[in-house]
Design a protein around this motif. Sequence first.
Motif, mmCIF file in Angstrom:
data_model
loop_
_atom_site.group_PDB
_atom_site.id
_atom_site.type_symbol
_atom_site.label_atom_id
_atom_site.label_comp_id
_atom_site.label_asym_id
_atom_site.label_seq_id
_atom_site.Cartn_x
_atom_site.Cartn_y
_atom_site.Cartn_z
ATOM 1 N N TYR A 25 2.403 1.780 -3.477
ATOM 2 C CA TYR A 25 1.434 2.339 -4.416
ATOM 3 C C TYR A 25 1.235 3.836 -4.164
ATOM 4 O O TYR A 25 1.193 4.640 -5.103
ATOM 5 N N VAL B 238 -8.530 7.165 -5.407
ATOM 6 C CA VAL B 238 -7.954 6.000 -4.738
ATOM 7 C C VAL B 238 -8.064 6.183 -3.226
ATOM 8 O O VAL B 238 -7.691 7.229 -2.689
ATOM 9 N N LYS B 239 -8.571 5.172 -2.552
ATOM 10 C CA LYS B 239 -8.689 5.211 -1.098
ATOM 11 C C LYS B 239 -7.543 4.431 -0.461
ATOM 12 O O LYS B 239 -6.950 3.551 -1.082
ATOM 13 N N GLU C 278 -6.312 0.606 -1.138
ATOM 14 C CA GLU C 278 -6.636 0.110 -2.471
ATOM 15 C C GLU C 278 -5.369 -0.061 -3.300
ATOM 16 O O GLU C 278 -4.411 0.694 -3.165
ATOM 17 N N LEU C 279 -5.381 -1.059 -4.173
ATOM 18 C CA LEU C 279 -4.260 -1.317 -5.070
ATOM 19 C C LEU C 279 -4.773 -1.336 -6.505
ATOM 20 O O LEU C 279 -5.960 -1.558 -6.741
ATOM 21 N N GLN D 176 0.830 -1.205 0.000
ATOM 22 C CA GLN D 176 0.000 0.000 0.000
ATOM 23 C C GLN D 176 0.868 1.261 0.000
ATOM 24 O O GLN D 176 0.560 2.240 -0.692
#
Length: 301
Positions: free
Chosen positions: A191, A295-296, A299-300, A188
């Motif tokens: 990202y 994007v939260k 999330e990926l 995470q």
Amino acid sequence: MRLPQFVNRVVLVLGLAAGLLGSAFVGAFEVKEGDLKTIFYAKTDVPVVWRYTPNSEVMILDMPGLELLGRTFNRVTQLTEQQYTEAYPRVLTSQELSRYIGNAHRTFANFAAGHDLRISDLVQFFNLADRDKVELFPEEYALRDFLLQQGLIKEWRGFYQAQKPHSIILSIPQVQDRRGNEPALTSQARYAILLHELSHAEFHTNAAYNKYCRGFWASGLTESQREAFRKFLAGMRYSVENEELVINEMQAYLVFTPDAGAFSAARLGVSESSLAGMREAFVRGRPPVQLPLRVKAGELP
């Protein structure tokens, strides 16, 4: 007085020792091509340079280890992002850099998790280092040699010149467990770092997006919200007198850093509703950028 000097010497020695241990990584970089998803999921135990296929002006150094990442980029980042008001900008010596990082209560491994640099920034860095006869780390010389080999810079009469001054070099770390003095880094976090750095590349290379961000800073935020960002960035030693840098970091943290450990309402010093409102206003304006906008955390791709 002696205790801080001793601590800084220890930090420097540890950094140099880590550099010797990591010297096997110093040399030619493997060059590949990939988009966001390809780069994110790639695993490597040697440095890889990605040509970012959606934007030919962008190259991404994917580094296996935060210490290696820091020894390659911390010094130039300190010059470009934290010396804006200096009357005589200069490249720090290794001892000065170790002291500076130590005074910030950081290490080479956690001073910064990602970097964005224009080729023109790197040319200035290497020219100033040569001017002042500053001995750089092997990792920094390896980066310089790569730029020369790729034709991004050239040497002419003892000076480096940018062949593609507006091209962008980004850096990101590989996922890793905690090891030695290096913190763990999750998928995470990788990202979030990748998105954050790619948004900087968009700001530098996408004129329409750059204009959008400037307009949002001037008209989409209140003065108290702008001041919150300045205070947040100043706490990380950014030169907040440089408005272009502040706007660039604002957009990257506000929309492209889905990691509460790196950015949150609490860290910005505002309410959750205020932060959500700023994000929604930014996205609602339809920024001309080819990156995921909602994007939260967790999330990926």
